[in-house]
Design a protein around this motif. Structure first.
Motif, PDB file in Angstrom:
ATOM      1  N   SER A 199      46.303  30.037  32.230  1.00 13.02           N
ATOM      2  CA  SER A 199      46.335  30.967  31.099  1.00 13.02           C
ATOM      3  C   SER A 199      45.130  31.895  31.261  1.00 13.02           C
ATOM      4  CB  SER A 199      46.280  30.205  29.780  1.00 13.02           C
ATOM      5  OG  SER A 199      45.114  29.420  29.730  1.00 13.02           O
ATOM      6  N   VAL A 252      37.861  36.717  55.232  1.00 16.24           N
ATOM      7  CA  VAL A 252      39.305  36.483  55.199  1.00 16.24           C
ATOM      8  C   VAL A 252      39.905  37.378  54.127  1.00 16.24           C
ATOM      9  CG1 VAL A 252      41.122  34.816  54.655  1.00 16.24           C
ATOM     10  CG2 VAL A 252      39.168  34.110  56.037  1.00 16.24           C
ATOM     11  N   ILE A 282      43.641  38.221  52.613  1.00 26.40           N
ATOM     12  CA  ILE A 282      45.036  37.754  52.678  1.00 26.40           C
ATOM     13  C   ILE A 282      46.016  38.904  52.896  1.00 26.40           C
ATOM     14  CG2 ILE A 282      44.641  35.636  51.367  1.00 26.40           C
ATOM     15  CD1 ILE A 282      45.867  37.018  48.908  1.00 26.40           C
ATOM     16  N   ILE A 323      40.342  30.078  49.563  1.00 29.02           N
ATOM     17  CA  ILE A 323      40.339  31.531  49.758  1.00 29.02           C
ATOM     18  C   ILE A 323      40.231  32.176  48.383  1.00 29.02           C
ATOM     19  CG2 ILE A 323      41.597  33.522  50.661  1.00 29.02           C
ATOM     20  CD1 ILE A 323      43.090  31.581  52.549  1.00 29.02           C
ATOM     21  N   ALA A 382      43.218  34.081  45.101  1.00 30.44           N
ATOM     22  CA  ALA A 382      43.015  35.524  45.276  1.00 30.44           C
ATOM     23  C   ALA A 382      44.362  36.213  45.146  1.00 30.44           C
ATOM     24  CB  ALA A 382      42.410  35.799  46.651  1.00 30.44           C
TER      25      ALA A 382
HETATM   26  N1  NAP Z   1      41.044  35.152  35.499  1.00 26.88           N
HETATM   27  C1  NAP Z   1      42.156  34.936  34.767  1.00 26.88           C
HETATM   28  O1  NAP Z   1      42.146  34.967  33.527  1.00 26.88           O
HETATM   29  C2  NAP Z   1      43.439  34.636  35.490  1.00 26.88           C
HETATM   30  C3  NAP Z   1      44.523  34.151  34.746  1.00 26.88           C
HETATM   31  C4  NAP Z   1      45.718  33.879  35.394  1.00 26.88           C
HETATM   32  C5  NAP Z   1      45.842  34.096  36.757  1.00 26.88           C
HETATM   33  N2  NAP Z   1      44.760  34.574  37.451  1.00 26.88           N
HETATM   34  C6  NAP Z   1      44.911  34.803  38.897  1.00 26.88           C
HETATM   35  O2  NAP Z   1      43.997  33.987  39.600  1.00 26.88           O
HETATM   36  C7  NAP Z   1      43.594  34.640  40.796  1.00 26.88           C
HETATM   37  C8  NAP Z   1      42.068  34.656  40.847  1.00 26.88           C
HETATM   38  O3  NAP Z   1      41.604  35.245  39.643  1.00 26.88           O
HETATM   39  P1  NAP Z   1      40.040  35.403  39.334  1.00 26.88           P
HETATM   40  O4  NAP Z   1      39.936  35.847  37.929  1.00 26.88           O
HETATM   41  O5  NAP Z   1      39.281  34.204  39.793  1.00 26.88           O
HETATM   42  O6  NAP Z   1      39.699  36.640  40.293  1.00 26.88           O
HETATM   43  P2  NAP Z   1      38.279  37.285  40.632  1.00 26.88           P
HETATM   44  O7  NAP Z   1      37.208  36.746  39.753  1.00 26.88           O
HETATM   45  O8  NAP Z   1      38.506  38.755  40.707  1.00 26.88           O
HETATM   46  O9  NAP Z   1      38.002  36.733  42.117  1.00 26.88           O
HETATM   47  C9  NAP Z   1      38.871  37.017  43.168  1.00 26.88           C
HETATM   48  C10 NAP Z   1      38.412  36.249  44.379  1.00 26.88           C
HETATM   49  O10 NAP Z   1      39.302  36.507  45.457  1.00 26.88           O
HETATM   50  C11 NAP Z   1      38.625  37.228  46.506  1.00 26.88           C
HETATM   51  N3  NAP Z   1      39.607  38.206  46.982  1.00 26.88           N
HETATM   52  C12 NAP Z   1      40.074  39.303  46.350  1.00 26.88           C
HETATM   53  N4  NAP Z   1      40.994  39.913  47.115  1.00 26.88           N
HETATM   54  C13 NAP Z   1      41.103  39.168  48.240  1.00 26.88           C
HETATM   55  C14 NAP Z   1      41.887  39.280  49.416  1.00 26.88           C
HETATM   56  N5  NAP Z   1      42.743  40.314  49.610  1.00 26.88           N
HETATM   57  N6  NAP Z   1      41.753  38.344  50.391  1.00 26.88           N
HETATM   58  C15 NAP Z   1      40.895  37.315  50.239  1.00 26.88           C
HETATM   59  N7  NAP Z   1      40.124  37.147  49.151  1.00 26.88           N
HETATM   60  C16 NAP Z   1      40.236  38.081  48.162  1.00 26.88           C
HETATM   61  C17 NAP Z   1      37.372  37.804  45.859  1.00 26.88           C
HETATM   62  O11 NAP Z   1      36.269  37.972  46.741  1.00 26.88           O
HETATM   63  P3  NAP Z   1      36.119  39.285  47.675  1.00 26.88           P
HETATM   64  O12 NAP Z   1      36.106  40.463  46.758  1.00 26.88           O
HETATM   65  O13 NAP Z   1      34.837  39.035  48.420  1.00 26.88           O
HETATM   66  O14 NAP Z   1      37.312  39.274  48.591  1.00 26.88           O
HETATM   67  C18 NAP Z   1      37.036  36.663  44.891  1.00 26.88           C
HETATM   68  O15 NAP Z   1      36.458  35.586  45.617  1.00 26.88           O
HETATM   69  C19 NAP Z   1      44.229  36.046  40.760  1.00 26.88           C
HETATM   70  O16 NAP Z   1      45.417  36.039  41.521  1.00 26.88           O
HETATM   71  C20 NAP Z   1      44.573  36.225  39.294  1.00 26.88           C
HETATM   72  O17 NAP Z   1      45.696  37.079  39.094  1.00 26.88           O
HETATM   73  C21 NAP Z   1      43.574  34.839  36.853  1.00 26.88           C
END
Ligand code: NAP
Length: 198
Positions: free
Chosen positions: A154, A37, A39, A6, A62
């Protein structure tokens, strides 16, 4: 048997799908997929689970958290972040447990801000800690040998240098985070916070 991811189209999700696909069948979903989906809308989880065979693993990558100076963070900001990244992942576990095979696993996501805050991260730091705590608390209660871990990345970037609010923080390429996700899915650990890149 299939691994459900997801958040499959995100920065981490794309790398996770690429890595997991070398070993597993992967079904990647998000709000923009078909089936969609979300969440934060548990009925979309139930709709997916009702139309698929049990999964070998469910991976959540997500969940949104607000960033703002503490003085500007409203109760609504905290509630929105909790509803998305915390309760959203909790709902996946509660509703998804019956749709995992015996010995299956959940992999959730938090982040290093739980331990290393930056200005504006009060909500994000709290919510990441809440996810870590949930995983520790839920692990012993899951039935049928089902495991649960949380990957805590990180700062994720394929650029070796970063000069924003996270300047000086460790940087992990998305592919490195994906290796921790693979470890959570294919290994035997449970109740663990798997730090990726820090
Ligand atoms: N990137 C970083 O540096 C980093 C570091 C530490 C932790 N994180 C954590 O890792 C997670 C993912 O980060 P990311 O950078 O990969 O995010 P991202 O590039 O913004 O991607 C988010 C993904 O989740 C989906 N999504 C968003 N809201 C959703 C929801 N309510 N239900 C289902 N799917 C949802 C989005 O697609 P749709 O818009 O189509 O739903 C996309 O596939 C987040 O929780 C973030 O806080 C990220």
């Amino acid at each position: 048997m299939t691994v459900l991811v997801i958040g499959a189209t995100g920065e981490i999700g794309r790398a996770a799908v690429a890595t997991l696909s070398r070993r597993y069948d992967v079904l990647g979903v998000s709000r923009g997929s078909e089936p969609a989906v979300d969440i934060t809308r548990p009925e979309t989880l139930d709709a997916l689970f009702s139309t698929h065979e049990p999964f070998e693993a469910i991976v959540v990558l997500a969940g949104a958290v607000p960033f703002a100076p503490l003085a500007d963070l409203s109760r609504e900001d905290f509630e929105a972040g909790l509803a998305s990244k915390f309760l959203g992942q909790v709902e996946v576990v509660q509703r998804g447990t019956a749709h995992l095979v015996d010995g299956g696993s959940f992999t959730l996501v938090s982040g290093l801000l739980s331990d290393h805050p930056v200005p504006g991260s009060a909500a994000a730091s709290a919510i990441n800690s809440a996810v870590n705590g949930f995983v520790a608390g839920a692990a012993p209660e899951l039935p049928r040998g089902i495991r649960i871990n949380v990957v805590s990345p990180s700062l994720v970037s394929d650029e070796p240098q970063y000069d924003g609010p996270f300047a000086g923080y460790p940087i992990a390429p998305a592919a490195q985070v994906a290796q921790s996700i693979l470890r959570a899915v294919s290994g035997q650990e449970t109740g663990r916070v798997l730090r990726a890149g820090w």
